[in-house]
Design a protein around this motif. Structure first.
Motif, PDB file in Angstrom:
ATOM      1  N   ALA A 162       0.802  -1.229   0.140  1.00 28.57           N
ATOM      2  CA  ALA A 162       0.100  -0.053  -0.133  1.00 28.57           C
ATOM      3  C   ALA A 162       0.645   1.358   0.100  1.00 28.57           C
ATOM      4  O   ALA A 162       0.428   2.392  -0.629  1.00 28.57           O
ATOM      5  N   HIS A 163       2.233   1.428   0.612  1.00 28.77           N
ATOM      6  CA  HIS A 163       2.824   2.517   0.765  1.00 28.77           C
ATOM      7  C   HIS A 163       3.881   2.409  -0.018  1.00 28.77           C
ATOM      8  O   HIS A 163       4.992   3.478  -0.083  1.00 28.77           O
ATOM      9  N   HIS A 164       4.203   1.305  -0.737  1.00 30.70           N
ATOM     10  CA  HIS A 164       5.293   1.085  -1.380  1.00 30.70           C
ATOM     11  C   HIS A 164       5.361   0.386  -2.933  1.00 30.70           C
ATOM     12  O   HIS A 164       4.715  -0.558  -2.884  1.00 30.70           O
ATOM     13  N   ALA A 165       6.093   1.004  -4.009  1.00 33.05           N
ATOM     14  CA  ALA A 165       5.832   0.611  -4.941  1.00 33.05           C
ATOM     15  C   ALA A 165       6.231  -0.969  -5.197  1.00 33.05           C
ATOM     16  O   ALA A 165       6.048  -1.678  -6.109  1.00 33.05           O
ATOM     17  N   GLY A 166       7.403  -0.955  -4.676  1.00 33.34           N
ATOM     18  CA  GLY A 166       8.250  -2.410  -4.641  1.00 33.34           C
ATOM     19  C   GLY A 166       8.893  -2.430  -5.935  1.00 33.34           C
ATOM     20  O   GLY A 166       9.206  -1.548  -6.610  1.00 33.34           O
ATOM     21  N   GLY A 167       9.593  -3.703  -6.182  1.00 34.85           N
ATOM     22  CA  GLY A 167      10.433  -4.064  -7.224  1.00 34.85           C
ATOM     23  C   GLY A 167      11.808  -3.730  -7.231  1.00 34.85           C
ATOM     24  O   GLY A 167      12.759  -3.706  -8.121  1.00 34.85           O
ATOM     25  N   GLU A 168      12.291  -3.307  -5.973  1.00 37.60           N
ATOM     26  CA  GLU A 168      13.817  -2.758  -5.847  1.00 37.60           C
ATOM     27  C   GLU A 168      14.433  -4.076  -5.479  1.00 37.60           C
ATOM     28  O   GLU A 168      14.145  -4.685  -4.848  1.00 37.60           O
TER      29      GLU A 168
ATOM     30  N   GLU B 143       2.471   2.996   9.426  1.00 35.85           N
ATOM     31  CA  GLU B 143       1.998   2.907  10.616  1.00 35.85           C
ATOM     32  C   GLU B 143       2.992   2.115  11.575  1.00 35.85           C
ATOM     33  O   GLU B 143       2.973   2.008  12.776  1.00 35.85           O
ATOM     34  N   ARG B 144       4.170   1.648  10.763  1.00 30.78           N
ATOM     35  CA  ARG B 144       5.286   0.992  11.729  1.00 30.78           C
ATOM     36  C   ARG B 144       6.256   1.956  12.122  1.00 30.78           C
ATOM     37  O   ARG B 144       7.409   1.807  12.828  1.00 30.78           O
ATOM     38  N   LYS B 145       6.482   3.138  11.456  1.00 25.06           N
ATOM     39  CA  LYS B 145       7.565   4.149  11.788  1.00 25.06           C
ATOM     40  C   LYS B 145       7.701   4.492  13.145  1.00 25.06           C
ATOM     41  O   LYS B 145       9.049   4.213  13.474  1.00 25.06           O
TER      42      LYS B 145
ATOM     43  N   VAL C   5      11.747  -5.679  14.956  1.00 21.85           N
ATOM     44  CA  VAL C   5      10.601  -4.889  14.891  1.00 21.85           C
ATOM     45  C   VAL C   5      10.330  -5.165  13.121  1.00 21.85           C
ATOM     46  O   VAL C   5      11.183  -5.034  12.343  1.00 21.85           O
ATOM     47  N   ALA C   6       8.821  -5.705  13.014  1.00 19.14           N
ATOM     48  CA  ALA C   6       8.316  -5.923  11.560  1.00 19.14           C
ATOM     49  C   ALA C   6       8.409  -4.652  10.679  1.00 19.14           C
ATOM     50  O   ALA C   6       7.935  -3.578  11.468  1.00 19.14           O
ATOM     51  N   LEU C   7       8.640  -4.426   9.552  1.00 20.21           N
ATOM     52  CA  LEU C   7       8.670  -3.259   8.607  1.00 20.21           C
ATOM     53  C   LEU C   7       7.222  -3.030   8.371  1.00 20.21           C
ATOM     54  O   LEU C   7       6.978  -1.728   7.747  1.00 20.21           O
ATOM     55  N   GLY C   8       6.648  -4.186   8.090  1.00 15.19           N
ATOM     56  CA  GLY C   8       5.419  -3.993   7.466  1.00 15.19           C
ATOM     57  C   GLY C   8       5.432  -3.943   5.758  1.00 15.19           C
ATOM     58  O   GLY C   8       4.764  -3.312   5.107  1.00 15.19           O
ATOM     59  N   ALA C   9       6.580  -4.929   5.386  1.00 13.49           N
ATOM     60  CA  ALA C   9       6.900  -4.715   4.059  1.00 13.49           C
ATOM     61  C   ALA C   9       7.308  -6.206   3.773  1.00 13.49           C
ATOM     62  O   ALA C   9       7.772  -6.868   4.715  1.00 13.49           O
ATOM     63  N   ASP C  10       7.242  -6.830   2.573  1.00 17.68           N
ATOM     64  CA  ASP C  10       7.868  -8.077   2.364  1.00 17.68           C
ATOM     65  C   ASP C  10       8.782  -8.021   1.184  1.00 17.68           C
ATOM     66  O   ASP C  10       8.948  -7.015   0.411  1.00 17.68           O
ATOM     67  N   ALA C  11       9.446  -9.220   1.030  1.00 20.43           N
ATOM     68  CA  ALA C  11      10.390  -9.330   0.143  1.00 20.43           C
ATOM     69  C   ALA C  11      10.106 -10.535  -0.763  1.00 20.43           C
ATOM     70  O   ALA C  11       9.283 -11.522  -0.108  1.00 20.43           O
TER      71      ALA C  11
END
Length: 844
Positions: free
Chosen positions: A243-249, A283-285, A313-319
RNA sequence: GCCGAAGUGGCGGAAUGGCAGACGCGGCGGACUUAAAAUCCGCUGUCCGCAAGGGCGUUCGAGUUCGAAUCUCGACUUCGGCACCA
């Protein structure tokens, strides 16, 4: 009654001989002399802390014995000394008293020179080097500029421990678990600064090669582990869209276990990872930032402690895992270091202890991907499976399932390469050398910061960049150079515009990383080293110094030597051929000696009481040199007594003083000829042993052998053989063997005996080391212990050349042996190379 | 925590696959001395024994070996280093 002999008075003898050796130039090496083999003997130079404590003696005096031993072997010995004169203690003293650290340092050096001379150490003072002098540190600057030119120095941002009042703090200046400043008590923060680095990781592989170096195994192992070469792979994951990040990096991780790639169930980034901010969900910041603050307060040792409960701490993002497109959550955790690998790991909890702990704590899935070939792929793990044996296979690994684990490593890396998702990589634990210090008392880093031209090296012709003489410490540890406008403000050498000097100074390890080259031409003013002298005299043949330097100093010295080689200055890349690390002398309380602990042993008092020779010999006698130990003067009297006994043997062989009831008689069963043979055997056996002990730096047993010889000679004192030819030879050998260890008393007795014989003065330290007479050491008879089932039950004296069968026959015929055997016949007879016989019988 | 090293009499230590405790300190006894110091000589791991001799014993626990302080495995304790003390 005999005439009274002079008493042994070290306080009279020692200064006299020290002056005499100076006059003779005995310790001056002729560096140009090529007729004799050279021996460059280096001992770690001293830090001028103000007082020489007994630890300095412990390092120095056995080294001096080595020097003297080699001189007696007709070698051209070069043993220089100097002072490692930059560093924090001088600065701390200066802050306290608001004086220039130079004043404090030079005063200390003056005092230490006197103390070093009082040891009778045969240093070549003409080569003295003092690192805080401009004629030394200008060459640090020169070398730095050459390293810069060669691309071996670069700038990078990195964090230091920072006190708001005292600036950058050393590790030892940060105290307590709350991490406060030792001087002012303020809470210590981290601060990111632009700092200089030396690219020593370039030499990692070369540093692992100790070929041709006679270094102790423990040191080699420690350096090898410090360098920490790991073969593995870099695997490129991709960030998943959210939701907050385009991804693909791309998000690279380093792993030593690419074979476990299918078992990755989450990813961990170091708190220092550059992508943290971008990946953290809004929300995790707050939570993540709080964690980063917490992590920053931890030391690296603490972060890496395996028994500490894992935090993160979980960043709320996936790889996304490149091999199976699995989405795995990304965490930040401080058990991953920003400085190692890529600062990110794929976590495979089934096959890594730390990941297992973390997964258990956070309730993350654990997927088993490696197991013994007869294992159950679905059985739950109670701990990480990290075995490396031949019969393991992959499971739960897609197309690689069933493959032997040993092959899977290469196969998966090959797959990654084909799909552009990774490559084989070697990573090292070794990091580049952080070279900048926010300190005054060090070598100014010779660069200028110009707004227009950027970083401009100080032109070689403008070196040295001098430390200012008038320093204002303002009572704090903040580098006074940062306030010294006359120092800071310069014109840019490139554009002529206004510019600022760098106020950081060099790590003082730079000083100690090439000083042995400078000893060979300490006053040369058109270059750091004299290439001809360096080619002739280096590498150093023998280096001695404290074991506490096992990793850092000794690794920096190797690195700088290789850098100097690469800029074409020297030929070899290794500085020290042979190394010996002594142990440390601790205070009587078992703690490190320091003024603040009040456990420092002042050697001057001991010198006044016993003389330098006694202290030298006592320190050698205490125990193995590489072991060190707590200081205790208990027993020093015994060593002093020994030297008195030698004195007596040499000057009063006939004396009847004392109450020895047997004095004047030969030992029972010996006639004159047997007595002379005994004396010669004792003397030459001692010589053989002592020669070996000096060579192997086993000074404690060397002294014990000499004591035994003296004890033997005392048995003959006053008898008809005392002062006979065998006796005189034994005394002569005894003095020659003592000469390296106790140089003053040996020279004194040597010359008193010469005077008695009507010979002119001639120092013992120009004599040759004597040769063992093998005919004197051979014994006719030998005592052999007899064991029954490993217990000594009897002993038998037999001719030295007896053969096994004959020995066995004699043994079995002994009453005592028959009694112990009680009618049993030995099942086996063990002959331990003629040293022992063991009769093995079955226990009834 | 990780890496490296060390653990043997009352004490420092010796012996690195073959006699445990060399050498020294301390202690005890003796000689010398009016006495003390200094010096010299002897004894000194521990337990049992009058002795001869024997048992036990190298941090702890297992193992390998005819034989282990020494080699292997596992623990414990202490020391050094862990990147800005030098």
């Amino acid at each position: 009654m005999r005439a009274r002999i002079d008493r042994y008075q070290p306080s009279e003898i020692e200064p006299r001989w020290q002056a005499r050796w100076d006059e003779l130039g005995l310790h001056r090496a002729d560096l140009a002399d090529t007729t004799r083999p050279k021996f460059y003997l280096l001992t770690m130079y001293a830090y001028p802390s103000g007082d020489l404590h007994i630890g300095h003696w412990y390092i120095t005096t056995p080294t001096d014995a080595i020097a003297r031993f080699h001189r007696m072997h007709a070698e051209n010995v070069f043993m220089p000394i100097g002072f490692d004169a930059f560093g924090l203690p001088a600065e701390n003293a200066a802050i306290k008293n608001r004086v220039n650290p130079r004043t404090w340092t030079m005063k200390s050096i003056d005092k230490m020179r006197v103390q070093l001379r009082s040891m009778g150490a045969s240093f070549d003072w003409s080569a003295e080097v003092i690192t805080c002098e401009p004629d030394y540190y200008r060459w640090n600057q020169w070398l730095f500029l050459e390293f810069l030119k060669a691309g071996l120095a670069y700038r990078k941002k990195s964090a230091v421990d920072w006190c708001p009042n005292d600036g950058t703090l050393a590790r030892e200046q940060v105290e307590g678990t709350d991490r406060h400043c030792w001087r002012c008590g303020a809470k210590v923060e981290k601060r990111e600064l632009d700092q200089w680095y030396l690219r020593v990781t370039r030499y990692a592989d070369e540093l692992l090669d100790f070929n041709g170096l006679g270094w102790p195994d423990p040191i080699r192992i420690m350096q090898t582990n410090w360098i920490g070469r790991s073969e593995g792979a870099e695997v490129t994951f991709t960030t998943a869209p959210s939701a907050h990040h385009a991804g693909g990096e791309p998000l690279g991780v380093f792993t030593t276990r690419p074979d476990t790639l299918f078992g990755a169930t989450f990813m961990v980034l170091a708190p220092e990872h550059p992508l943290l901010g971008a990946l953290t969900a809004p929300e995790r910041k707050a939570e993540v930032e709080a964690y980063l603050t917490q992590a920053a307060a931890r030391t690296e040792i603490d972060r890496l402690a395996a028994d500490r409960e894992k935090t993160g701490v979980a960043l709320g993002a996936d790889a996304i895992n490149p091999v199976n497109q699995a989405r795995i959550p990304i965490f930040v955790a401080d058990y991953v270091l920003g400085s190692y690998g890529t600062g990110a790991i794929m976590a495979v909890p089934a096959h890594d202890e730390r990941d297992f702990d973390f997964a258990t704590r956070f309730g993350l899935p654990i997927i088993k991907v490696v197991m013994p070939s007869d294992g159950d792929p679905d059985a739950a793990l109670t701990s990480a499976f990290v075995e490396h044996s031949a019969d393991e296979v992959l499971v739960n690994s897609g197309p690689f399932s069933g493959r032997p684990a040993a092959d899977a490593f290469g196969e998966i890396v090959a797959w990654l390469e084909q799909h552009d998702a990774g490559k084989p990589t070697v990573t090292y634990r070794l990091r580049d050398w952080g070279f900048s210090r926010q300190r005054f008392w060090g070598t100014p880093i010779p660069v200028i910061h110009c707004e227009r031209c950027g970083i401009v090296p100080v032109p070689a012709a403008d070196l040295p960049v001098l430390l200012p003489e008038n320093v204002d410490y303002a009572g704090s540890g903040v580098n006074p150079l940062t306030r010294d406008l006359a120092f800071l403000n310069v014109t840019c050498p490139s554009c002529g515009g206004p510019a600022q000097r760098e106020s950081d100074t060099m790590d003082t390890f730079m000083d100690s990383s090439w000083y042995w080259f400078r000893y060979l031409s300490p006053h040369k003013d058109d270059g750091p080293i004299d290439p001809a002298m360096v080619a002739r005299w280096t590498p150093v043949d023998q280096y001695t110094g404290g074991a506490e330097h096992a990793v850092m100093h000794l690794l920096y010295a190797r690195e700088v030597t290789k850098m100097m080689r690469d800029i074409g200055l020297v030929e070899q890349g290794e500085p020290f051929l042979r190394l010996f690390n002594q142990g440390q002398i601790l205070g009587a309380d078992g703690e490190r000696m320091s003024k603040s602990r009040g456990n420092v042993q002042d050697p001057d008092d001991l010198v006044a009481r016993y003389g330098a020779d006694t202290i030298r010999l006592f320190l050698m006698f205490m125990g193995p040199w590489d072991q060190g130990g707590s200081w205790s003067p208990t027993g020093i009297g015994g060593v002093h007594r020994f030297l008195n006994r030698v004195w007596t043997l040499a000057l009063d062989p006939q004396g009847l003083e004392g109450g020895d009831p047997d004095s004047g008689k030969l030992p029972a069963g010996e006639d004159r000829a047997a007595a002379e043979r005994s004396i010669r055997m004792a003397a030459h056996r001692t010589l053989r042993a002592v020669t070996e002990e000096y060579t192997g730096f086993r000074f404690n047993t060397m002294v014990a052998h000499l004591m035994e010889l003296a004890n033997t000679l005392f048995r003959y004192r006053g008898s008809e053989v005392a002062n006979g030819p065998a006796w005189d030879e034994a005394i002569r050998l005894l003095l020659l063997m003592l000469a390296p260890a106790t140089p003053h008393v040996a020279d004194e007795l040597w010359n008193r005996l010469r005077a008695e014989a009507g010979l002119p003065e001639s120092t013992i330290h120009r004599e040759s080391w004597p040769a063992v007479d093998d005919t004197a050491t051979a014994a006719e008879l030998r005592e052999v212990p007899i064991q029954v089932n490993g217990k000594v039950r009897d002993r038998i004296t037999v001719p030295a050349g007896i053969d096994q069968a004959e020995l066995e026959r004699l043994v079995l015929a002994r009453d005592r042996v028959r009694e112990v055997l009680g009618g049993r016949t030995p099942d086996r007879v063990i002959h331990a190379g003629g040293r022992l016989v063991n009769l093995v019988v079955r226990e009834s």
